[in-house]
Structure formats: structure tokens, C-alpha cells
Design a protein around this motif. Structure first.
Motif, PDB file in Angstrom:
ATOM      1  N   VAL A 129       0.835  -1.199   0.000  1.00 36.51           N
ATOM      2  CA  VAL A 129       0.000   0.000   0.000  1.00 36.51           C
ATOM      3  C   VAL A 129       0.874   1.255   0.000  1.00 36.51           C
ATOM      4  CG1 VAL A 129      -1.926  -1.095   1.201  1.00 36.51           C
ATOM      5  CG2 VAL A 129      -0.130   0.017   2.532  1.00 36.51           C
ATOM      6  N   ASP A 130       0.273   2.339  -0.454  1.00 34.13           N
ATOM      7  CA  ASP A 130       0.872   3.659  -0.318  1.00 34.13           C
ATOM      8  C   ASP A 130       0.378   4.207   1.018  1.00 34.13           C
ATOM      9  OD1 ASP A 130       1.478   6.358  -0.308  1.00 34.13           O
ATOM     10  OD2 ASP A 130       1.172   6.605  -2.459  1.00 34.13           O
ATOM     11  N   MET A 154       1.066   6.806   2.785  1.00 33.56           N
ATOM     12  CA  MET A 154       0.737   8.222   2.857  1.00 33.56           C
ATOM     13  C   MET A 154      -0.682   8.472   2.331  1.00 33.56           C
ATOM     14  SD  MET A 154       2.432  10.819   4.055  1.00 33.56           S
ATOM     15  CE  MET A 154       4.160  10.465   3.809  1.00 33.56           C
ATOM     16  N   THR A 155      -0.989   7.895   1.182  1.00 33.92           N
ATOM     17  CA  THR A 155      -2.328   8.067   0.603  1.00 33.92           C
ATOM     18  C   THR A 155      -3.389   7.413   1.480  1.00 33.92           C
ATOM     19  OG1 THR A 155      -1.405   8.111  -1.631  1.00 33.92           O
ATOM     20  CG2 THR A 155      -3.751   7.635  -1.431  1.00 33.92           C
ATOM     21  N   GLY A 186       8.995  -0.936   1.802  1.00 36.61           N
ATOM     22  CA  GLY A 186       7.633  -0.514   1.493  1.00 36.61           C
ATOM     23  C   GLY A 186       6.730  -0.668   2.690  1.00 36.61           C
ATOM     24  N   THR A 197      11.676  -0.958   6.256  1.00 40.04           N
ATOM     25  CA  THR A 197      12.216   0.387   6.091  1.00 40.04           C
ATOM     26  C   THR A 197      13.508   0.595   6.853  1.00 40.04           C
ATOM     27  OG1 THR A 197      11.674   2.726   6.366  1.00 40.04           O
ATOM     28  CG2 THR A 197      10.852   1.230   8.044  1.00 40.04           C
ATOM     29  N   ARG A 243       7.695   9.641   4.730  1.00 38.11           N
ATOM     30  CA  ARG A 243       8.052   8.818   3.575  1.00 38.11           C
ATOM     31  C   ARG A 243       9.251   9.427   2.855  1.00 38.11           C
ATOM     32  NH1 ARG A 243       4.231   7.530  -1.754  1.00 38.11           N
ATOM     33  NH2 ARG A 243       5.780   6.305  -2.870  1.00 38.11           N
ATOM     34  N   ASP A 270      10.616   4.588  -1.124  1.00 43.99           N
ATOM     35  CA  ASP A 270       9.799   3.446  -0.698  1.00 43.99           C
ATOM     36  C   ASP A 270       9.897   3.182   0.796  1.00 43.99           C
ATOM     37  OD1 ASP A 270       8.889   2.932  -3.279  1.00 43.99           O
ATOM     38  OD2 ASP A 270      10.654   1.709  -3.768  1.00 43.99           O
ATOM     39  N   TYR A 312       9.046   4.067   4.626  1.00 43.68           N
ATOM     40  CA  TYR A 312       8.035   4.747   5.431  1.00 43.68           C
ATOM     41  C   TYR A 312       8.398   4.660   6.916  1.00 43.68           C
ATOM     42  CZ  TYR A 312       4.848   4.563   1.381  1.00 43.68           C
ATOM     43  OH  TYR A 312       4.256   4.708   0.145  1.00 43.68           O
TER      44      TYR A 312
END
Length: 281
Positions: free
Chosen positions: A69-70, A72-73, A123, A143, A211, A214, A216
Motif C-alpha cells: 500500500v501507499d 501516505m495516501t 515498502g 524500512t 516517507r 519506498d 516509510y
């Protein structure tokens, strides 16, 4: 049987008398309890296998579905990770799928289970665990990015220090988003050459998402007694103290008035003969 932790035998006998003794019914409820809990956030270094911790009770197996998943979004849209199981993932194929076999002895209480997941690429991953009608969810962050966050609940100032665990330097231009539990808008920006970002006007304890590429990082602050609900509680206590003070004043004045009235009545009932010098004075 219960003392020997022989759950099957104990359940058999408790079941015979559960209509007679409330303790037996409560014991049966405990024996038949099912639980599935995931850590909110699990972190791992890139290139290393992810060790996922679960708390389980009386489950035969747990299915794990992992989605890239993203973050931040996702967070900007949901504003809260406590409801990420409700994210619509229909039509999206999981990055990884696994099943944990938990068959064996009955669990008299929750116990820890582990799952090793081969997620080595940096990610953010949403993991959903399910067993029968039970569901739990959490985030896995693979990360090198780490955050050190200092919060001042009085001024609403949040100081975010980004750190690269790979080589220990402070990365600049890290995208940072901050929001407080007291509501309000997101405060966003990028870290300076020192790896620092400062957000002002944050109400309540802060949640920080960062972020860089990639990589986070995620931080959730601990609620302070001086923030949102804590402030209301303190104000309510202060109001109670004020009420108690004024009530004491009223009671004291009332007591004085009552005492003066009694003194006056005593004076009026006295048998007075001759001239009362004290009254003349």
C-alpha cells in the motif's frame, strides 16, 4: 481437571452444572473464547524476513493476506489506522498469502503465535488476518527510516527527527505529515538538512507519517492528560472544586445565620428584672 489445565475434561463437567452455578458458566465462557489480535505496526529492515506476532486463542488456523500500500495516501484518506480492515481491497491481488496452522491443545488463555513472512523489499504493507468470523489487521513497514518525535501538548508543537538506520545519517527532504487526535488539518512539510521537521498548532497527541522513496515511518503519540479529553476532565474537576468551595461558603454563612438566630431567641426568652446594664451599653 481445570487445575491440571485439562480443558476438555473440565469443560465436560462444567457443562453439566452450568445451569446451577454461575462460576461454571463463566468458566465455560472463558474456555470457549476465541481471540485474534495483531500488532498495529511491525517494522523490519530491508533484506530481513519479517517476524509477525499474533495473539490467538482457540483457533485452528489463521489466514494472512498481505497487500502493498501507499501508506501516505491510505492515511490521508482514512485519517485513522484503527479502521483499515474496512479499506476496500476488492479486485486487488495480495502481495503475499500464507496460512498459520494452530491446531493442537486447547488454549485456556491467549498465547503468542509467530509468522515469518518473506517481505524483504522496502515498502508499507497492509496485513489482514482472518480465522472464521474473526478479523484483525496491522501494518508492516520494511524500512530504514526511523522517527524520533518530541511533543509539547501545551503549545501544540511537534518536533520530528528523521534518521536513516542504514548509515545513521539524518535524511533531508523526507515527506512528513502530522495530525493530532484533537482533530484539525494535516500539517505537512519536508525535513531540513538536519533531518528535522517542526509542526505547530497540533491539537492532542500526534500521529506522524513520513516517507522517503519506498521507505516509510509511523509514529503514534501517547495521549497526554493535558490534551483533548484530559483537558475536559481537568476542567470538570476544577468546576467540581469550585462548586465545593462555594457550597462550603454557603454552608458556613448559613451556619452563622442559624447560630445568630439561636442566640437572639435565647436573649429574648431570658427572664429580665431590673435595669439591664449590658443592654444599655
Amino acid at each position: 481437571a481445570h487445575a491440571r489445565q485439562d480443558a476438555d475434561t473440565a469443560e465436560e463437567y462444567y457443562d453439566r452444572v452450568d445451569h446451577l452455578y454461575s462460576d461454571a458458566k463463566e468458566a465455560l465462557t472463558g474456555f470457549r473464547h476465541r481471540a485474534l489480535v495483531l500488532e498495529e505496526v511491525t517494522t523490519a529492515r530491508p533484506g530481513e524476513a519479517v517476524s509477525l506476532d499474533l495473539d490467538v486463542q482457540n483457533l485452528g488456523e489463521v489466514e494472512l493476506l498481505v497487500y502493498g500500500v501507499d501508506l501516505m495516501t491510505l492515511y490521508l484518506r482514512e485519517k485513522d489506522l484503527s479502521q483499515i480492515t474496512s479499506v476496500n481491497l476488492a479486485g486487488i491481488a495480495p502481495t503475499l498469502q500464507a496460512t498459520i496452522d494452530l491446531t493442537g491443545a486447547r488454549d485456556l488463555r491467549e498465547r503468542e503465535a509467530k509468522a515469518e513472512l518473506s517481505l524483504t523489499k522496502p515498502g508499507a504493507y497492509l496485513v489482514i488476518a482472518r480465522s472464521g468470523g474473526l478479523h484483525a489487521s496491522g501494518l508492516i513497514l520494511v524500512t530504514d527510516l526511523e522517527l524520533e518525535v518530541a511533543e509539547d501538548p501545551v503549545s501544540g508543537r511537534v518536533r520530528v527527527q528523521a534518521l536513516d538506520r542504514g548509515d545513521g545519517h539524518y535524511p533531508r527532504d523526507v515527506d512528513v505529515r502530522v495530525v493530532g487526535t484533537g482533530g484539525g488539518r494535516f500539517v505537512n512539510g519536508e525535513t531540513d538538512p538536519r533531518g528535522l521537521f517542526v509542526a505547530d498548532g497540533v491539537s492532542g497527541s500526534a500521529t506522524v507519517v513520513a516517507r522517503q522513496g519506498d521507505h516509510y515511518a509511523f509514529h503514534r503519540g501517547v495521549a497526554s492528560p493535558r490534551t483533548h479529553g484530559g483537558v475536559r476532565q481537568m476542567e470538570a474537576m476544577q468546576q467540581l472544586d469550585n462548586r465545593a468551595y462555594y457550597q462550603n461558603v454557603i454552608d458556613f454563612n448559613g451556619s452563622n445565620v442559624q447560630q445568630r438566630g439561636q442566640n437572639l431567641m435565647q436573649e429574648m426568652r431570658k427572664d429580665r428584672r431590673g435595669v439591664q446594664l449590658e443592654q444599655i451599653k
